[in-house]
Each structure stands twice: as structure tokens, then as C-alpha cells.
Design a protein around this motif. Structure first.
Motif, mmCIF file in Angstrom:
data_model
loop_
_atom_site.group_PDB
_atom_site.id
_atom_site.type_symbol
_atom_site.label_atom_id
_atom_site.label_comp_id
_atom_site.label_asym_id
_atom_site.label_seq_id
_atom_site.Cartn_x
_atom_site.Cartn_y
_atom_site.Cartn_z
ATOM 1 N N ALA A 20 0.810 -1.212 0.000
ATOM 2 C CA ALA A 20 0.000 0.000 0.000
ATOM 3 C C ALA A 20 0.845 1.265 0.000
ATOM 4 O O ALA A 20 0.365 2.321 -0.352
ATOM 5 C CB ALA A 20 -0.927 0.005 1.213
ATOM 6 N N GLY A 21 2.110 1.171 0.385
ATOM 7 C CA GLY A 21 2.981 2.326 0.450
ATOM 8 C C GLY A 21 3.345 2.919 -0.906
ATOM 9 O O GLY A 21 4.222 3.751 -0.996
ATOM 10 N N GLU A 22 2.677 2.533 -1.962
ATOM 11 C CA GLU A 22 2.985 3.007 -3.301
ATOM 12 C C GLU A 22 2.223 4.270 -3.684
ATOM 13 O O GLU A 22 2.346 4.745 -4.787
ATOM 14 C CB GLU A 22 2.681 1.903 -4.317
ATOM 15 N N GLY A 23 1.430 4.795 -2.771
ATOM 16 C CA GLY A 23 0.632 5.974 -3.077
ATOM 17 C C GLY A 23 1.420 7.261 -2.937
ATOM 18 O O GLY A 23 2.400 7.343 -2.203
ATOM 19 N N ASP A 24 0.983 8.272 -3.647
ATOM 20 C CA ASP A 24 1.585 9.604 -3.630
ATOM 21 C C ASP A 24 0.690 10.517 -2.802
ATOM 22 O O ASP A 24 -0.442 10.814 -3.191
ATOM 23 C CB ASP A 24 1.702 10.098 -5.067
ATOM 24 N N ILE A 25 1.212 10.961 -1.664
ATOM 25 C CA ILE A 25 0.429 11.770 -0.734
ATOM 26 C C ILE A 25 -0.018 13.085 -1.362
ATOM 27 O O ILE A 25 -1.169 13.506 -1.202
ATOM 28 C CB ILE A 25 1.236 12.028 0.561
ATOM 29 N N VAL A 26 0.871 13.741 -2.086
ATOM 30 C CA VAL A 26 0.538 15.032 -2.707
ATOM 31 C C VAL A 26 -0.564 14.841 -3.754
ATOM 32 O O VAL A 26 -1.528 15.607 -3.802
ATOM 33 C CB VAL A 26 1.792 15.693 -3.323
ATOM 34 N N ALA A 27 -0.431 13.804 -4.567
ATOM 35 C CA ALA A 27 -1.470 13.524 -5.567
ATOM 36 C C ALA A 27 -2.781 13.160 -4.873
ATOM 37 O O ALA A 27 -3.860 13.570 -5.307
ATOM 38 C CB ALA A 27 -1.021 12.390 -6.483
ATOM 39 N N GLY A 28 -2.690 12.418 -3.771
ATOM 40 C CA GLY A 28 -3.880 12.048 -3.020
ATOM 41 C C GLY A 28 -4.618 13.256 -2.475
ATOM 42 O O GLY A 28 -5.848 13.299 -2.474
ATOM 43 N N LYS A 29 -3.859 14.242 -2.028
ATOM 44 C CA LYS A 29 -4.486 15.468 -1.510
ATOM 45 C C LYS A 29 -5.295 16.153 -2.610
ATOM 46 O O LYS A 29 -6.427 16.585 -2.373
ATOM 47 C CB LYS A 29 -3.443 16.422 -0.953
ATOM 48 N N LYS A 30 -4.729 16.239 -3.798
ATOM 49 C CA LYS A 30 -5.439 16.862 -4.923
ATOM 50 C C LYS A 30 -6.703 16.075 -5.279
ATOM 51 O O LYS A 30 -7.741 16.659 -5.569
ATOM 52 C CB LYS A 30 -4.524 16.951 -6.141
ATOM 53 N N LYS A 31 -6.591 14.758 -5.239
ATOM 54 C CA LYS A 31 -7.719 13.905 -5.610
ATOM 55 C C LYS A 31 -8.788 13.852 -4.524
ATOM 56 O O LYS A 31 -9.923 13.462 -4.789
ATOM 57 C CB LYS A 31 -7.214 12.493 -5.906
ATOM 58 N N SER A 32 -8.441 14.241 -3.301
ATOM 59 C CA SER A 32 -9.367 14.111 -2.172
ATOM 60 C C SER A 32 -10.526 15.098 -2.215
ATOM 61 O O SER A 32 -11.488 14.935 -1.468
ATOM 62 C CB SER A 32 -8.609 14.284 -0.852
ATOM 63 N N MET A 33 -10.470 16.089 -3.074
ATOM 64 C CA MET A 33 -11.552 17.071 -3.124
ATOM 65 C C MET A 33 -12.897 16.420 -3.446
ATOM 66 O O MET A 33 -13.929 16.859 -2.969
ATOM 67 C CB MET A 33 -11.236 18.179 -4.142
ATOM 68 N N ILE A 34 -12.873 15.343 -4.214
ATOM 69 C CA ILE A 34 -14.120 14.648 -4.536
ATOM 70 C C ILE A 34 -14.700 13.953 -3.308
ATOM 71 O O ILE A 34 -15.902 13.739 -3.211
ATOM 72 C CB ILE A 34 -13.926 13.647 -5.692
ATOM 73 N N CYS A 35 -13.850 13.640 -2.332
ATOM 74 C CA CYS A 35 -14.279 12.956 -1.103
ATOM 75 C C CYS A 35 -14.734 13.949 -0.029
ATOM 76 O O CYS A 35 -15.476 13.584 0.891
ATOM 77 C CB CYS A 35 -13.131 12.120 -0.527
ATOM 78 N N LYS A 56 -6.988 6.851 8.477
ATOM 79 C CA LYS A 56 -7.382 5.465 8.157
ATOM 80 C C LYS A 56 -6.164 4.691 7.661
ATOM 81 O O LYS A 56 -5.339 5.206 6.910
ATOM 82 C CB LYS A 56 -8.443 5.424 7.058
ATOM 83 N N ASN A 57 -6.086 3.451 8.052
ATOM 84 C CA ASN A 57 -5.035 2.559 7.610
ATOM 85 C C ASN A 57 -5.076 2.439 6.080
ATOM 86 O O ASN A 57 -6.154 2.252 5.507
ATOM 87 C CB ASN A 57 -5.249 1.200 8.280
ATOM 88 N N ALA A 101 -4.097 8.207 5.218
ATOM 89 C CA ALA A 101 -3.342 7.522 6.268
ATOM 90 C C ALA A 101 -2.302 8.425 6.904
ATOM 91 O O ALA A 101 -1.987 8.279 8.098
ATOM 92 C CB ALA A 101 -2.667 6.288 5.688
ATOM 93 N N ASN A 102 -1.794 9.369 6.144
ATOM 94 C CA ASN A 102 -0.725 10.237 6.654
ATOM 95 C C ASN A 102 -1.223 11.548 7.222
ATOM 96 O O ASN A 102 -0.415 12.380 7.654
ATOM 97 C CB ASN A 102 0.328 10.475 5.563
#
Length: 104
Positions: A20-35, A56-57, A101-102
Motif C-alpha cells: 500500500a505504500g505506493e501511493g503519492d500523498i501530494v497527488a492524493g491530496k489533490k484527488k481528495s476534493m471529490i471525497c 485510516k489505515n 493515512a498520513n
């Protein structure tokens, strides 16, 4: 010999659980607006019945999103979440999982 094989097998299985550690936190932040509309801009849901995602784990998040994609979750918001999850790529899910998660 048998102990060495078992140790190798266990090590391999453990490495699968941390992919699971393959995610990009910065990209995740941008994508999180839909959530954010349901789960809060800071990952803390303000709407009763909607879970907070902050902290969340990662693997739990990934498993949950894949379950929504496969329509294995059938709870109250499952139809809406399945639609949202189906719009996400595998990398999108990993990025969102890393971001939430972070969050501290």
C-alpha cells in the motif's frame, strides 16, 4: 531447509501486505476534493453516518474501495460509494489511501 522455506514464504506474504505504500500523498491530496463533500475537507466527516477518513489505515482504505468497486459492500451508502470508487484508478486509490493515512 524447511525452516528457510517457511521464512521465505512468510517474508513474501508480509511484503504483499505492505504494498500500500505506493501511493503519492501530494497527488492524493489533490484527488481528495471529490471525497471532501461527505468525508470532510480535513478528513473528518461533518455529516452524521459518514465515516472520517483522516488517519485510516492505507490497506483498509484500499480494500474498502476495491470492495465497493466489486459491489461486495451493500450498506446504506454502497450505491453512491460504488459509483465513486468505479471512477477511480488503482493508482488513484493508492494515492488517496496514502493521503488519508498520513493525515495527522
Amino acid at each position: 531447509m524447511k525452516k528457510r522455506f517457511l521464512l521465505g514464504l512468510v517474508t513474501s506474504l508480509l511484503s504483499l501486505s505492505v504494498f500500500a505504500g505506493e501511493g503519492d500523498i501530494v497527488a492524493g491530496k489533490k484527488k481528495s476534493m471529490i471525497c471532501a463533500g461527505c468525508h470532510g475537507i480535513d478528513g473528518i466527516a461533518q455529516v452524521p453516518g459518514f465515516p472520517s477518513l483522516r488517519g485510516k489505515n492505507e490497506q483498509y482504505f484500499i480494500n474498502a474501495m476495491k470492495a465497493y468497486q466489486a459491489q461486495r459492500r451493500t450498506g446504506g451508502s454502497a450505491a453512491m460509494m460504488s459509483a465513486q470508487a468505479n471512477a477511480l484508478s488503482e493508482q488513484d486509490i493508492k494515492d488517496l489511501a496514502a493521503y488519508y493515512a498520513n493525515m495527522k
